[in-house]
Design a protein around this motif. Structure first.
Motif, mmCIF file in Angstrom:
data_model
loop_
_atom_site.group_PDB
_atom_site.id
_atom_site.type_symbol
_atom_site.label_atom_id
_atom_site.label_comp_id
_atom_site.label_asym_id
_atom_site.label_seq_id
_atom_site.Cartn_x
_atom_site.Cartn_y
_atom_site.Cartn_z
ATOM 1 N N GLY A 228 0.792 -1.221 0.000
ATOM 2 C CA GLY A 228 0.000 0.000 0.000
ATOM 3 C C GLY A 228 0.823 1.268 0.000
ATOM 4 O O GLY A 228 0.274 2.366 0.024
ATOM 5 N N ARG A 229 2.154 1.142 -0.031
ATOM 6 C CA ARG A 229 3.002 2.328 -0.019
ATOM 7 C C ARG A 229 3.603 2.528 -1.407
ATOM 8 O O ARG A 229 3.980 1.572 -2.077
ATOM 9 N N VAL A 230 3.710 3.770 -1.823
ATOM 10 C CA VAL A 230 4.256 4.098 -3.134
ATOM 11 C C VAL A 230 5.739 4.407 -2.978
ATOM 12 O O VAL A 230 6.124 5.413 -2.389
ATOM 13 N N GLY A 231 6.586 3.542 -3.518
ATOM 14 C CA GLY A 231 8.016 3.762 -3.475
ATOM 15 C C GLY A 231 8.632 3.453 -2.120
ATOM 16 O O GLY A 231 7.954 3.219 -1.126
ATOM 17 N N LEU A 232 9.962 3.468 -2.118
ATOM 18 C CA LEU A 232 10.714 3.211 -0.895
ATOM 19 C C LEU A 232 10.865 4.521 -0.129
ATOM 20 O O LEU A 232 11.280 5.532 -0.682
ATOM 21 N N ARG A 233 10.519 4.505 1.173
ATOM 22 C CA ARG A 233 10.623 5.716 1.986
ATOM 23 C C ARG A 233 11.384 5.402 3.267
ATOM 24 O O ARG A 233 11.012 4.472 4.001
ATOM 25 N N PRO A 234 12.442 6.156 3.551
ATOM 26 C CA PRO A 234 13.201 5.919 4.782
ATOM 27 C C PRO A 234 12.497 6.512 5.990
ATOM 28 O O PRO A 234 12.565 7.711 6.247
ATOM 29 N N THR B 168 11.956 9.551 -2.263
ATOM 30 C CA THR B 168 11.046 9.183 -3.349
ATOM 31 C C THR B 168 11.011 10.254 -4.433
ATOM 32 O O THR B 168 11.019 9.948 -5.630
ATOM 33 N N TRP B 169 10.981 11.535 -4.024
ATOM 34 C CA TRP B 169 10.918 12.628 -5.001
ATOM 35 C C TRP B 169 12.152 12.608 -5.903
ATOM 36 O O TRP B 169 12.030 12.711 -7.140
ATOM 37 N N ALA B 170 13.316 12.475 -5.311
ATOM 38 C CA ALA B 170 14.546 12.471 -6.105
ATOM 39 C C ALA B 170 14.624 11.241 -7.008
ATOM 40 O O ALA B 170 15.066 11.336 -8.162
ATOM 41 N N THR B 171 14.167 10.112 -6.512
ATOM 42 C CA THR B 171 14.162 8.897 -7.333
ATOM 43 C C THR B 171 13.241 9.056 -8.529
ATOM 44 O O THR B 171 13.548 8.598 -9.643
ATOM 45 N N ASP B 172 12.104 9.723 -8.324
ATOM 46 C CA ASP B 172 11.154 9.936 -9.414
ATOM 47 C C ASP B 172 11.630 11.000 -10.402
ATOM 48 O O ASP B 172 11.057 11.136 -11.500
ATOM 49 N N HIS B 173 12.643 11.777 -10.029
ATOM 50 C CA HIS B 173 13.170 12.834 -10.899
ATOM 51 C C HIS B 173 14.672 12.612 -11.129
ATOM 52 O O HIS B 173 15.478 13.547 -11.054
#
Length: 476
Positions: free
Chosen positions: A163-169, A225-230
């Motif tokens: 249920g979580r979008v992407g890897l988040r520390p 997540t933001w940096a990974t997506d960009h």
């Protein structure tokens, strides 16, 4: 003659080449005995080196070229040892023995040769596992020098659950270790910290000059997540998420981040099981919940030996508690791992630890720095770990006081660098580094703000505490 035949086989097991030296090819026997003596001497030398300078030993054995040579040498030694057993059986003149004695002699030869070969080949396999694990986990290629006499390492506990979008520390901790003494300061940041600023000149600063601010979606743990997506904004960078998170922590603390280590919390369970579990004095009951908040169980207050499943829930549970309590519990788990992962455990559980490590740990620490960091870790065990949690009421996550954060970082490093009476050994239960908790279980909820200990607990100094105030770590 039968006793003589069996004796020759036993001599080959204890001192390879001695049977040949006594009754066979003396030249072969001398060479074999010299090789065996050299192996034993080398093993003793390495053991002594490990006692005197563990970092030097680890640095040597972390070299892939050395491990390849050791692996090949062990295979050759295994084959040669089996050949010596076969020759010792021949020297026992089996045809001169009675049929039953000849059968026993042959069985003894096969058993002893199998045992000897298995021991050497198992060692060879462990060397291969070590080499593969080192090359997989410690894949960094850029050794970095300490800044202002300290190494700063970013520890991330990431979770990409259902249920979580992407890897988040969700667990974000900066560990600052003094290069010469190993004195350590630990800074924990809440995942919901907002308006994080980045150092000038970085990619993230150009994108967010006024800080990472876009409401509830722009939290500290969302930077990865933001940096990974960009990633197109980070040309030539292998992991934009890590790069951006490092920049965020540098912007928060003013400290250069040398390396990072990321642990996938979904695999953390396997690692704890690999080391045989950890023991923690739990401050208060911690619920275990399932999908939809369904109650599945409870980790009771008191001294608990936790397997991987229980330790993972102790570190990640949010039911009936806050993110800040959870941060304190995560520090307890880190302290327990540091305190209880001794050389004997590593040796006995090596293959399991290495296998789990490959699957759940990633870092940019190069293998060439392992020796230095082992020395630092051993030094760190002799001092209290000074810890600061940047949580309410010290800061407001929605509008943090960045100047206060940097001030507390400076204060904590000063405290960690300056020896004081808190380093005096205590007879009570100690957390990692020796911070006394007077032998009692500490309540994680009491470690708030900058981690101020509850009244009467040792380790308090100007709003900064030691790891022991969050919980007590017990050695079995």
């Amino acid at each position: 003659m039968f006793r003589r035949a069996v004796t020759l086989l036993l001599l080959t097991l204890v001192a390879p080449g001695s049977a040949q030296l006594l009754v066979g090819h003396r030249g072969v026997g001398r060479v074999a005995l010299k090789v065996a003596g050299g192996v034993v001497g080398l093993a003793v030398t390495l053991a002594l080196l490990g006692l005197v300078s563990p970092g030097t030993l680890v640095g040597l054995l972390a070299n892939p070229a050395v491990l390849r040579v050791v692996h090949a040498t062990l295979i050759v030694l295994a084959v040669a040892w089996v050949a010596l057993f076969i020759d010792a059986w021949r020297l026992g003149v089996p045809l001169a023995l009675r049929q039953r004695q000849r059968l026993v002699s042959t069985i003894v030869t096969v058993v002893l040769a199998t045992v000897a070969m298995s021991a050497v080949l198992t060692s060879s396999h462990y060397v291969t596992v070590a080499r593969q694990s080192l090359s997989t986990i410690f894949a960094g290629t850029e050794p970095k020098d300490p800044y202002a006499g300290r190494y700063n390492i970013l520890l991330l506990g990431a979770d990409a659950g259902p249920g979580r979008v992407g890897l988040r520390p969700d667990s974000i901790t900066l560990v600052s270790v003094e290069e010469t003494s190993g004195r350590t300061a630990m800074f924990s940041f809440p995942r919901n910290l907002q308006r994080v600023r980045f150092p000038a000149g970085t990619v993230m600063h150009r994108q967010f000059p006024d800080g990472f601010s876009c409401g509830d979606d722009c939290l500290l743990n969302s930077i990865y997540t933001w940096a990974t997506d960009h990633k197109e904004l980070f040309p030539g960078v292998d992991d934009p998420g890590i790069e951006a998170t490092k920049d965020a922590i540098r912007g928060l603390t003013g400290l250069t981040v040398h390396y990072y280590a990321l642990i996938d919390m979904a695999g953390f369970e396997e690692l704890v099981d690999a080391v045989g579990g950890i023991t923690i004095d739990v401050g208060r009951d911690v619920p275990i919940t399932g999908p939809g908040g369904v109650h599945r169980g409870t980790i009771k207050a008191g001294r608990q030996h936790m397997d991987g499943y229980t330790a993972l829930w102790f570190a990640r549970s949010r039911a009936g508690t806050s993110d800040y309590d959870r941060m304190a519990r995560q520090r307890c788990v880190l302290g327990a791992m540091l305190d209880q992962l001794d050389p004997a455990t590593v040796a006995l559980k090596f293959r399991q630890i290495a296998g789990a490590g490959q699957r759940i740990v990633s870092t940019d620490i190069p293998a060439s720095k392992l020796g230095a960091f082992v020395d630092l870790a051993l030094k760190a065990r002799n001092h209290p770990i000074v810890s600061v949690q940047f949580v309410p009421p010290l800061i407001k996550p929605a509008r943090p006081d960045f100047d206060l954060i940097k001030e507390k970082v400076r204060e904590a490093i000063e405290v960690a660098t300056t020896p004081d009476e808190s380093e005096t050994p205590s007879t009570g239960t100690t957390a990692s580094g020796g911070s006394s908790t007077s032998g009692s279980s500490a309540d994680p909820a009491k470690s708030t703000g900058a981690g101020t200990p509850a009244s009467g607990e040792s380790g308090e100094r100007d709003g900064i505490d030691t790891l022991g105030s969050a919980c007590a770590v017990s050695r079995d």
